[in-house]
Scaffold this motif. Structure first.
Motif, PDB file in Angstrom:
ATOM      1  N   LYS A 161       0.723  -1.130   0.024  1.00  0.00           N
ATOM      2  CA  LYS A 161      -0.124  -0.127   0.111  1.00  0.00           C
ATOM      3  C   LYS A 161       0.802   1.307  -0.091  1.00  0.00           C
ATOM      4  O   LYS A 161       0.535   2.416  -0.508  1.00  0.00           O
ATOM      5  CB  LYS A 161      -1.050  -0.135   1.263  1.00  0.00           C
ATOM      6  CG  LYS A 161      -2.129  -1.189   1.171  1.00  0.00           C
ATOM      7  CD  LYS A 161      -3.147  -0.841  -0.027  1.00  0.00           C
ATOM      8  CE  LYS A 161      -4.344  -1.416  -0.103  1.00  0.00           C
ATOM      9  NZ  LYS A 161      -5.184  -0.934  -1.191  1.00  0.00           N
ATOM     10  N   ALA A 162       2.036   1.104   0.514  1.00  0.00           N
ATOM     11  CA  ALA A 162       2.858   2.458   0.671  1.00  0.00           C
ATOM     12  C   ALA A 162       4.243   2.200   0.178  1.00  0.00           C
ATOM     13  O   ALA A 162       5.210   1.881   0.912  1.00  0.00           O
ATOM     14  CB  ALA A 162       3.115   2.890   2.132  1.00  0.00           C
ATOM     15  N   PRO A 163       4.657   1.646  -1.354  1.00  0.00           N
ATOM     16  CA  PRO A 163       5.689   1.197  -1.803  1.00  0.00           C
ATOM     17  C   PRO A 163       6.827   2.528  -1.657  1.00  0.00           C
ATOM     18  O   PRO A 163       6.496   3.832  -1.848  1.00  0.00           O
ATOM     19  CB  PRO A 163       5.313   1.179  -2.969  1.00  0.00           C
ATOM     20  CG  PRO A 163       4.198   1.649  -3.610  1.00  0.00           C
ATOM     21  CD  PRO A 163       3.486   1.746  -2.391  1.00  0.00           C
ATOM     22  N   LEU A 164       8.057   1.998  -1.351  1.00  0.00           N
ATOM     23  CA  LEU A 164       9.156   3.057  -1.006  1.00  0.00           C
ATOM     24  C   LEU A 164      10.382   2.302  -1.568  1.00  0.00           C
ATOM     25  O   LEU A 164      10.462   1.184  -1.639  1.00  0.00           O
ATOM     26  CB  LEU A 164       9.189   3.449   0.455  1.00  0.00           C
ATOM     27  CG  LEU A 164       7.994   4.325   1.088  1.00  0.00           C
ATOM     28  CD1 LEU A 164       8.217   4.304   2.610  1.00  0.00           C
ATOM     29  CD2 LEU A 164       7.910   5.630   0.175  1.00  0.00           C
ATOM     30  N   GLU A 165      11.358   3.224  -1.657  1.00  0.00           N
ATOM     31  CA  GLU A 165      12.787   2.427  -2.022  1.00  0.00           C
ATOM     32  C   GLU A 165      13.354   1.310  -0.965  1.00  0.00           C
ATOM     33  O   GLU A 165      13.629   0.332  -1.313  1.00  0.00           O
ATOM     34  CB  GLU A 165      13.731   3.531  -2.233  1.00  0.00           C
ATOM     35  CG  GLU A 165      13.690   4.470  -3.555  1.00  0.00           C
ATOM     36  CD  GLU A 165      14.062   3.326  -4.861  1.00  0.00           C
ATOM     37  OE1 GLU A 165      14.879   2.574  -4.532  1.00  0.00           O
ATOM     38  OE2 GLU A 165      13.442   3.683  -5.898  1.00  0.00           O
ATOM     39  N   ASN A 166      13.106   1.964   0.249  1.00  0.00           N
ATOM     40  CA  ASN A 166      13.439   0.967   1.172  1.00  0.00           C
ATOM     41  C   ASN A 166      12.322   0.331   2.101  1.00  0.00           C
ATOM     42  O   ASN A 166      12.106   0.179   3.241  1.00  0.00           O
ATOM     43  CB  ASN A 166      14.116   1.613   2.422  1.00  0.00           C
ATOM     44  CG  ASN A 166      14.849   0.758   3.705  1.00  0.00           C
ATOM     45  OD1 ASN A 166      15.205  -0.255   3.207  1.00  0.00           O
ATOM     46  ND2 ASN A 166      14.996   1.452   4.685  1.00  0.00           N
ATOM     47  N   ASP A 167      11.120  -0.209   1.119  1.00  0.00           N
ATOM     48  CA  ASP A 167      10.118  -0.744   1.990  1.00  0.00           C
ATOM     49  C   ASP A 167      10.310  -2.256   2.229  1.00  0.00           C
ATOM     50  O   ASP A 167      11.437  -2.730   2.331  1.00  0.00           O
ATOM     51  CB  ASP A 167       8.821  -0.704   0.821  1.00  0.00           C
ATOM     52  CG  ASP A 167       9.149  -1.404  -0.203  1.00  0.00           C
ATOM     53  OD1 ASP A 167       9.992  -2.238  -0.384  1.00  0.00           O
ATOM     54  OD2 ASP A 167       8.504  -1.074  -1.305  1.00  0.00           O
ATOM     55  N   LEU A 168       9.112  -2.867   2.760  1.00  0.00           N
ATOM     56  CA  LEU A 168       9.182  -4.220   3.295  1.00  0.00           C
ATOM     57  C   LEU A 168       9.951  -5.273   2.146  1.00  0.00           C
ATOM     58  O   LEU A 168      10.992  -5.964   2.633  1.00  0.00           O
ATOM     59  CB  LEU A 168       7.888  -4.691   3.566  1.00  0.00           C
ATOM     60  CG  LEU A 168       7.756  -6.255   4.032  1.00  0.00           C
ATOM     61  CD1 LEU A 168       8.464  -6.082   5.448  1.00  0.00           C
ATOM     62  CD2 LEU A 168       6.370  -6.625   4.196  1.00  0.00           C
ATOM     63  N   SER A 169       9.569  -4.979   0.947  1.00  0.00           N
ATOM     64  CA  SER A 169      10.318  -6.033  -0.024  1.00  0.00           C
ATOM     65  C   SER A 169      11.828  -5.827  -0.315  1.00  0.00           C
ATOM     66  O   SER A 169      12.619  -6.794  -0.380  1.00  0.00           O
ATOM     67  CB  SER A 169       9.565  -5.574  -1.582  1.00  0.00           C
ATOM     68  OG  SER A 169       9.979  -4.244  -1.917  1.00  0.00           O
ATOM     69  N   HIS A 170      12.069  -4.645  -0.092  1.00  0.00           N
ATOM     70  CA  HIS A 170      13.600  -4.232  -0.231  1.00  0.00           C
ATOM     71  C   HIS A 170      14.415  -5.012   1.025  1.00  0.00           C
ATOM     72  O   HIS A 170      15.409  -5.486   0.921  1.00  0.00           O
ATOM     73  CB  HIS A 170      13.729  -2.641  -0.392  1.00  0.00           C
ATOM     74  CG  HIS A 170      15.406  -2.374  -0.266  1.00  0.00           C
ATOM     75  ND1 HIS A 170      16.132  -2.481  -1.392  1.00  0.00           N
ATOM     76  CD2 HIS A 170      16.098  -1.761   0.773  1.00  0.00           C
ATOM     77  CE1 HIS A 170      17.442  -2.173  -0.910  1.00  0.00           C
ATOM     78  NE2 HIS A 170      17.502  -1.774   0.417  1.00  0.00           N
TER      79      HIS A 170
END
Length: 410
Positions: A161-170
């Motif tokens: 919901k809140a994609p960021l460069e350092n998000d959960l996936s990263h």
């Protein structure tokens, strides 16, 4: 040689069934193979369940709960991603200590944590990982779709919901890198398509990636008399039968919307749709043609369904190397599927089935029409069976894995 296959389940889901078949094929070859699972559903004596029910439920809900919280209390995509923040400590078990080869398969939803994968690699044992989807080389997703962020280190994940460069996936991607660096690992992709994708990820850099399809017992899945198969299931002999099968038939990713649309366009009174899987009534009720919903069908009954069918259709939108397609072809039943994932590696267009343009209901309909009413069915059937015998038979696949095990031992 002692081989320990680790999988979330033994016979629930396509990846589990593939791992289960490999274990049986290895044992038939004289290899001391066992399987360690979180969710045991068979009575096979060589399947060992790790952890108790309460403990395993805590692992499962602990991971899902963390994803729910991290994704701003959204249930959307809740089962499209995994973070493997918790799981079973398998390295302490006697079965692990006795094993020469550790063979990972689909290990999500509370079976293994990323930290435990690191511990497995740090043990110094030979580790092979058969990938049934993209999760081993992405941050958190099982199927990346059009996203290519895994070519670098993920981040800005479309599943969040809140994609960021350092998000959960990263962050999970980096955690995997650390774990994988603890030892040696060899990746096996079930399809060439998945193998090509895996090679684009930094998580496989410096590590071997090979493509080996799943095995199938061609003595169990083999052609039978079609009229007798229909009679055994109580199906009308004067109907051309289109079979669709999935564990959860109503799963949107299995393409039910395209199947329904194709059914509407085909609209032939000679056709009967046979739907196998849970929630199959959601499809059957929307088809204009005659349809039969069997509900969930156990694996031992599936050969009868494949043999009763005149064509098997798999309109899946995300697939690696579907067992159902292989099973149908082994029974001599031609198949229709979209041009996605490993499907075009299995179906040779207009030779043993029909490969339809991706998400094209018109072409899907054309494929069904062609096989049922226009093509040389006998030739298609023979070609389908030959393809399985030459590329997917257990003996062939087991020998390829034994080569990998031996190479790992050097």
């Amino acid at each position: 040689m002692n081989v320990l296959i680790i999988s979330t389940s033994d016979i629930h889901g396509g990846a589990a069934i593939a791992a289960f078949r490999l274990m049986n094929a290895l044992r038939a070859k004289g290899v001391r193979a066992k399987m360690l699972v979180r969710d045991k559903r068979s009575d096979n004596e060589y399947i060992m369940q790790a952890g108790g029910k309460i403990q395993n439920n805590l692992h499962f809900y602990g991971e899902r709960g963390q994803i729910f919280l991290q994704n701003r209390l959204s249930r959307e995509n809740l089962f499209d991603v995994s973070i493997a923040n918790t799981g079973i400590s398998v390295t302490r078990l006697p079965e692990f200590k006795r094993a020469d080869i550790i063979h990972l398969h689909w290990i999500n939803q509370g079976m293994l944590s990323i930290s435990e994968i690191g511990e497995i690699l740090a043990s110094g044992k030979k580790v092979v990982w058969t990938m049934h989807d993209m999760w081993p080389f992405t941050g958190i997703c099982h199927h990346a779709g059009l996203c290519a962020r895994f070519h670098h280190s993920c981040g800005n994940c479309p599943y969040l919901k809140a994609p960021l460069e350092n998000d959960l996936s990263h962050r999970i991607f980096r955690k995997k890198q650390t774990a994988y660096d603890q030892g040696k690992i060899e990746f096996v992709a079930c399809s060439q398509w998945l193998g090509r994708l895996a090679e684009k990820s930094p998580l496989t850099t410096g590590r071997r990636v090979v493509s080996i399809p799943n095995p199938i017992d061609t003595q169990r899945y083999f052609p039978k008399n079609k009229e007798e198969a229909k009679q055994k299931l109580g199906l009308p002999a004067n109907k051309r039968i289109i079979l669709f099968a999935a564990v959860k038939a109503s799963d949107k990713r299995k393409g039910m919307d395209y199947l329904i649309e194709a059914g509407k366009r085909l609209n032939n009174k000679e056709v009967l749709f046979l739907i196998a899987g849970t929630n199959g009534n959601e499809i059957a009720q929307q088809l204009p043609a005659l349809s039969v919903n069997t509900g969930f069908v156990t694996p031992d009954r599936m050969p009868d369904l494949y043999n009763a069918a005149d064509v098997f259709v798999t309109p899946s939108l995300q697939e690696n190397l579907p067992n159902t397609l292989m099973e149908a072809m082994s029974c001599g039943t031609p198949c229709v599927g979209f041009n996605t994932g490993g499907i075009p590696e299995m179906i040779d267009h207009r030779k043993n089935g029909y490969v339809a343009e991706y998400k094209d209901a018109d072409d899907l309909t054309q494929g069904l029409q062609w096989i049922l009413f226009e093509a040389d069915f006998r030739q298609l059937s023979e070609n389908a069976r030959k393809k399985v015998l030459s590329e997917y038979a257990e003996e062939i696949i087991v020998n390829r894995y034994l080569t990998i095990y031996a190479e790992q031992s050097q």
